[in-house]
Design a protein around this motif. Structure first.
Motif, short mmCIF file in Angstrom:
data_model
loop_
_atom_site.label_atom_id
_atom_site.label_comp_id
_atom_site.label_asym_id
_atom_site.label_seq_id
_atom_site.Cartn_x
_atom_site.Cartn_y
_atom_site.Cartn_z
N PHE A 177 9.69 -14.36 -5.70
CA PHE A 177 8.88 -14.41 -4.44
C PHE A 177 9.57 -13.35 -3.36
O PHE A 177 8.66 -12.62 -2.89
CB PHE A 177 8.87 -15.56 -3.61
N GLY A 178 10.73 -13.32 -3.35
CA GLY A 178 11.52 -12.26 -2.76
C GLY A 178 11.10 -10.84 -3.06
O GLY A 178 10.85 -9.95 -2.45
N GLY A 179 11.21 -10.67 -4.52
CA GLY A 179 10.84 -9.42 -5.04
C GLY A 179 9.33 -8.99 -4.93
O GLY A 179 8.99 -7.83 -4.23
N LEU A 180 8.44 -10.14 -4.84
CA LEU A 180 7.08 -9.88 -4.73
C LEU A 180 6.78 -9.33 -3.07
O LEU A 180 6.05 -8.39 -2.97
CB LEU A 180 6.26 -10.92 -5.06
N VAL A 181 7.25 -10.28 -2.46
CA VAL A 181 6.98 -9.88 -0.88
C VAL A 181 7.84 -8.59 -0.30
O VAL A 181 6.92 -7.74 0.13
CB VAL A 181 7.68 -11.08 0.07
N LEU A 182 8.81 -8.44 -0.63
CA LEU A 182 9.56 -7.07 -0.17
C LEU A 182 9.08 -5.66 -1.07
O LEU A 182 8.84 -4.81 -0.10
CB LEU A 182 11.11 -7.33 -0.36
N LEU A 183 8.60 -5.99 -2.27
CA LEU A 183 8.00 -4.67 -2.78
C LEU A 183 6.64 -4.61 -2.35
O LEU A 183 6.30 -3.28 -2.12
CB LEU A 183 7.92 -5.06 -4.43
N THR A 184 5.84 -5.61 -2.09
CA THR A 184 4.58 -5.41 -1.40
C THR A 184 4.64 -4.57 0.01
O THR A 184 4.04 -3.78 0.27
CB THR A 184 3.77 -6.50 -1.39
N LEU A 185 5.61 -5.28 0.99
CA LEU A 185 5.73 -4.71 2.10
C LEU A 185 6.28 -3.11 1.81
O LEU A 185 5.63 -2.21 2.58
CB LEU A 185 6.84 -5.24 2.97
N PHE A 186 7.11 -2.87 0.88
CA PHE A 186 7.56 -1.47 0.78
C PHE A 186 6.28 -0.55 0.27
O PHE A 186 6.31 0.48 1.02
CB PHE A 186 8.57 -1.63 -0.36
N VAL A 187 5.58 -1.13 -0.51
CA VAL A 187 4.22 -0.32 -0.97
C VAL A 187 3.40 -0.14 0.28
O VAL A 187 2.82 1.10 0.42
CB VAL A 187 3.77 -0.91 -2.15
N ILE A 188 3.23 -1.01 1.01
CA ILE A 188 2.23 -0.97 2.21
C ILE A 188 2.80 -0.07 3.01
O ILE A 188 1.97 0.94 3.67
CB ILE A 188 2.02 -2.26 2.87
N ILE A 189 4.29 0.18 3.40
CA ILE A 189 4.88 0.78 4.39
C ILE A 189 4.71 2.07 3.91
O ILE A 189 4.49 3.49 4.51
CB ILE A 189 6.13 0.56 4.73
N LEU A 190 4.95 2.55 2.58
CA LEU A 190 4.71 3.83 1.98
C LEU A 190 3.28 4.35 1.88
O LEU A 190 3.29 5.79 1.77
CB LEU A 190 5.25 3.80 0.53
N ARG A 191 2.39 3.80 1.80
CA ARG A 191 1.12 4.15 1.93
C ARG A 191 0.64 5.43 2.58
O ARG A 191 0.33 6.31 2.21
CB ARG A 191 -0.01 2.98 1.85
N PRO A 192 0.87 5.01 3.96
CA PRO A 192 0.38 6.27 4.81
C PRO A 192 1.20 7.48 4.61
O PRO A 192 0.80 8.62 4.54
CB PRO A 192 0.91 5.79 6.34
N PHE A 193 2.63 7.33 4.02
CA PHE A 193 3.29 8.50 3.81
C PHE A 193 2.95 9.38 2.44
O PHE A 193 2.61 10.54 2.63
CB PHE A 193 4.76 8.26 3.74
N ARG A 194 2.23 8.58 1.67
CA ARG A 194 1.77 9.20 0.40
C ARG A 194 0.58 9.81 0.58
O ARG A 194 0.28 11.02 0.02
CB ARG A 194 1.42 8.06 -0.55
N LYS A 195 -0.36 9.28 1.30
CA LYS A 195 -1.73 10.11 1.86
C LYS A 195 -1.39 11.16 2.72
O LYS A 195 -2.31 12.13 2.20
CB LYS A 195 -2.57 9.06 2.91
N LYS A 196 -0.28 11.35 3.51
CA LYS A 196 0.09 12.80 4.07
C LYS A 196 0.40 13.65 3.09
O LYS A 196 -0.13 14.73 3.15
CB LYS A 196 1.03 12.32 5.06
N LYS A 197 1.15 13.23 2.15
CA LYS A 197 1.73 14.24 1.14
C LYS A 197 0.45 14.50 0.14
O LYS A 197 0.51 15.93 -0.18
CB LYS A 197 2.77 13.29 0.17
N ASN A 198 -0.41 13.88 -0.03
CA ASN A 198 -1.69 14.49 -0.96
C ASN A 198 -2.56 15.18 -0.18
O ASN A 198 -3.27 15.76 -1.15
CB ASN A 198 -2.31 13.07 -1.50
N ARG A 199 -2.66 15.22 1.13
CA ARG A 199 -3.60 16.25 1.68
C ARG A 199 -3.07 17.71 1.44
O ARG A 199 -2.19 18.05 1.27
CB ARG A 199 -3.50 15.94 2.99
#
Length: 156
Positions: free
Chosen positions: A134-156
């Motif tokens: 559960f710790g792995g799932l929650v922290l990884l999910t938060l990590f991926v969500i937090i990274l998402r806006p940075f990836r969108k900027k990089k792909n532009r």
């Protein structure tokens, strides 16, 4: 290969921790020195946590043992959350790496509990495997969500 170093370090730390008896790991004496006035005693006394066929509470175990229990379980969540994130990073650019990271984290949690079963004074529980996962799932999910806006900027 360098991207596997954080993962390897985390796994080694978990392995060493699982090799220690409860007495070697206990932080109760430290908690007694740090919190002689038992702050939040009333608040913590409200909680009764079913765990491995027993109820863990301030009333049942005492203030310091209950506080230690909470700290140990949060450490489980954070440790395996860090492992899931390290796996996710190490598996880049593989497709489905999120799911691989979760599955491998679960496998490492199960292996950790199995290893712990050979340590005197320690018990292996499926509850801890689920908590670690559960710790792995929650922290990884938060990590991926937090990274998402940075990836969108990089792909532009």
């Amino acid at each position: 290969m360098k991207k596997y170093i954080p993962l390897a370090l985390l796994v080694v730390i978990i392995f060493i921790s699982s090799s220690q008896s409860y007495e070697q790991q206990s932080i109760v004496p430290t908690l007694q020195k740090l919190f002689p006035n038992q702050p939040l005693h009333g608040f913590l006394s409200q909680f009764k946590i079913p765990y491995w066929g027993i109820t863990v509470s301030v009333e049942e175990r005492g203030y310091y043992y209950f506080l230690e229990f909470l700290i140990r379980k949060v450490a489980h969540l954070l440790s395996f959350g860090a492992i899931a994130i390290a796996l996710y990073i190490a598996l880049y650019p593989r497709k489905w790496r999120y799911f691989y990271a979760i599955a491998i984290t679960f496998s490492l949690a199960a292996a950790d509990e199995f290893h712990q079963s050979f340590t005197s004074g320690r018990t292996a529980t499926m509850s801890d495997v689920w908590l670690d996962s559960f710790g792995g799932l929650v922290l990884l999910t938060l990590f991926v969500i937090i990274l998402r806006p940075f990836r969108k900027k990089k792909n532009r």
